[in-house]
Design an enzyme around this catalytic site. Sequence first.
Site, PDB file in Angstrom:
ATOM      1  CE1 TYR A 205      -2.824  -2.897   0.253  1.00 53.91           C
ATOM      2  CE2 TYR A 205      -3.769  -2.194   2.257  1.00 53.91           C
ATOM      3  CZ  TYR A 205      -3.997  -2.398   0.651  1.00 53.91           C
ATOM      4  OH  TYR A 205      -5.210  -4.053   0.925  1.00 53.91           O
TER       5      TYR A 205
ATOM      6  CG  ASP B  93      -7.127  -4.459   3.711  1.00 54.13           C
ATOM      7  OD1 ASP B  93      -8.540  -4.926   4.614  1.00 54.13           O
ATOM      8  OD2 ASP B  93      -7.171  -3.842   2.983  1.00 54.13           O
TER       9      ASP B  93
ATOM     10  CE  LYS C  48       3.515 -17.606   0.091  1.00 53.40           C
ATOM     11  NZ  LYS C  48       3.187 -19.384   0.237  1.00 53.40           N
TER      12      LYS C  48
ATOM     13  CG  ASP D  54       0.342 -19.990   2.052  1.00 51.06           C
ATOM     14  OD1 ASP D  54       0.052 -19.624   2.491  1.00 51.06           O
ATOM     15  OD2 ASP D  54       0.804 -20.077   1.273  1.00 51.06           O
TER      16      ASP D  54
ATOM     17  CG  ASP E 285     -11.660  -6.882   5.201  1.00 55.89           C
ATOM     18  OD1 ASP E 285     -11.926  -6.192   6.173  1.00 55.89           O
ATOM     19  OD2 ASP E 285     -11.802  -6.251   3.918  1.00 55.89           O
TER      20      ASP E 285
END
Length: 331
Positions: free
Chosen positions: A124, A224, A169, A200, A228
């Site tokens: 971002y 993020d 990751k 993941d 969610d």
Amino acid sequence: MKLAVIEGDGVGKEVIPAALQVLDCFDLPLEKIPLELGYGKWEKTGQAITDADLEILKNCDCILFGAVTTPADPNYKSVLLTIRRELDLYANIRPLKPIKGIKGVTGNTDFDILVVRENTEGLYSSIEEVGTDTAWSKRIITRRACERIAQVACEYAAKRANHLTIVHKSNVIKADSLFLNTCRDVAQSHNVIHNAMLVDAMAYDMVRSPEKYDVVVAPNLYGDILSDLGGALVGSLGLLPSANIGEKKAFFEPVHGSAPDIAGKGIANPIAAILSVAMLLDWLDKPEQALIVREAVEASINENIMTADLGGNSTTVQVTEFLVHYVQSHC
């Protein structure tokens, strides 16, 4: 104390007035500064947020924010990313805790997760280019940002179960090793028990066994997405509040977006915005008032005063009226 009030777009124009009605029950010495930002302003003026708007925000102590619509236009300047970056609101705090009477997609209600998301860099960064055949975004990870978000996460963990999960990751994205190793170092220095999870695998295990997790710290994009996902575990994005915290300023908002498909229909769930007010009250060192707000939300669900996303048939106004009455009778 100056509070900037930004309704934004879509259902933000419905849930923020509702949240303010609850906040006003406590008669706190807050000077409210209304400000128009977002897609609606961009349509009228060509700018979603201006330098003058940022100066107003910099002169406020905290912000209560609704939601904004972000069009697929490369010339559109993201309001949220701009505010977070310019005010250095580096810690995004998103609690994932079921509310009695509501079950998410798995039916599991035995969990209490706090996602601590780095809020100013990662993918971002807004350093990107979109061409005809190639598009790229620059992902930035710095030691300073990793250290301070890990510090915040460890402070929360120390007040809870003293356990931290570091999401990364680094097996594929080598830059994640800086985030992982820095968070490990900070956790060790704070004597916080910690483990690491590939993002993941974390998504899978959060659904399968959310009760295993306490505080979760993650880079911007991972945090993020995972928070969610937590909305499905809790029961609705309409139940998820959040805080964006800096050294001196803070910004409170529901996790959900502007939901243009239901905007103006009077059915938007105001609970996430109202629970964001509870987080604002915590930040103002008003824990008793924050508790009353959270108890009011539980009472509304117990009385089946809920919007359609939770299986109820109440309107935004009806839910708000119930919550305001409860708070007024308990404060």
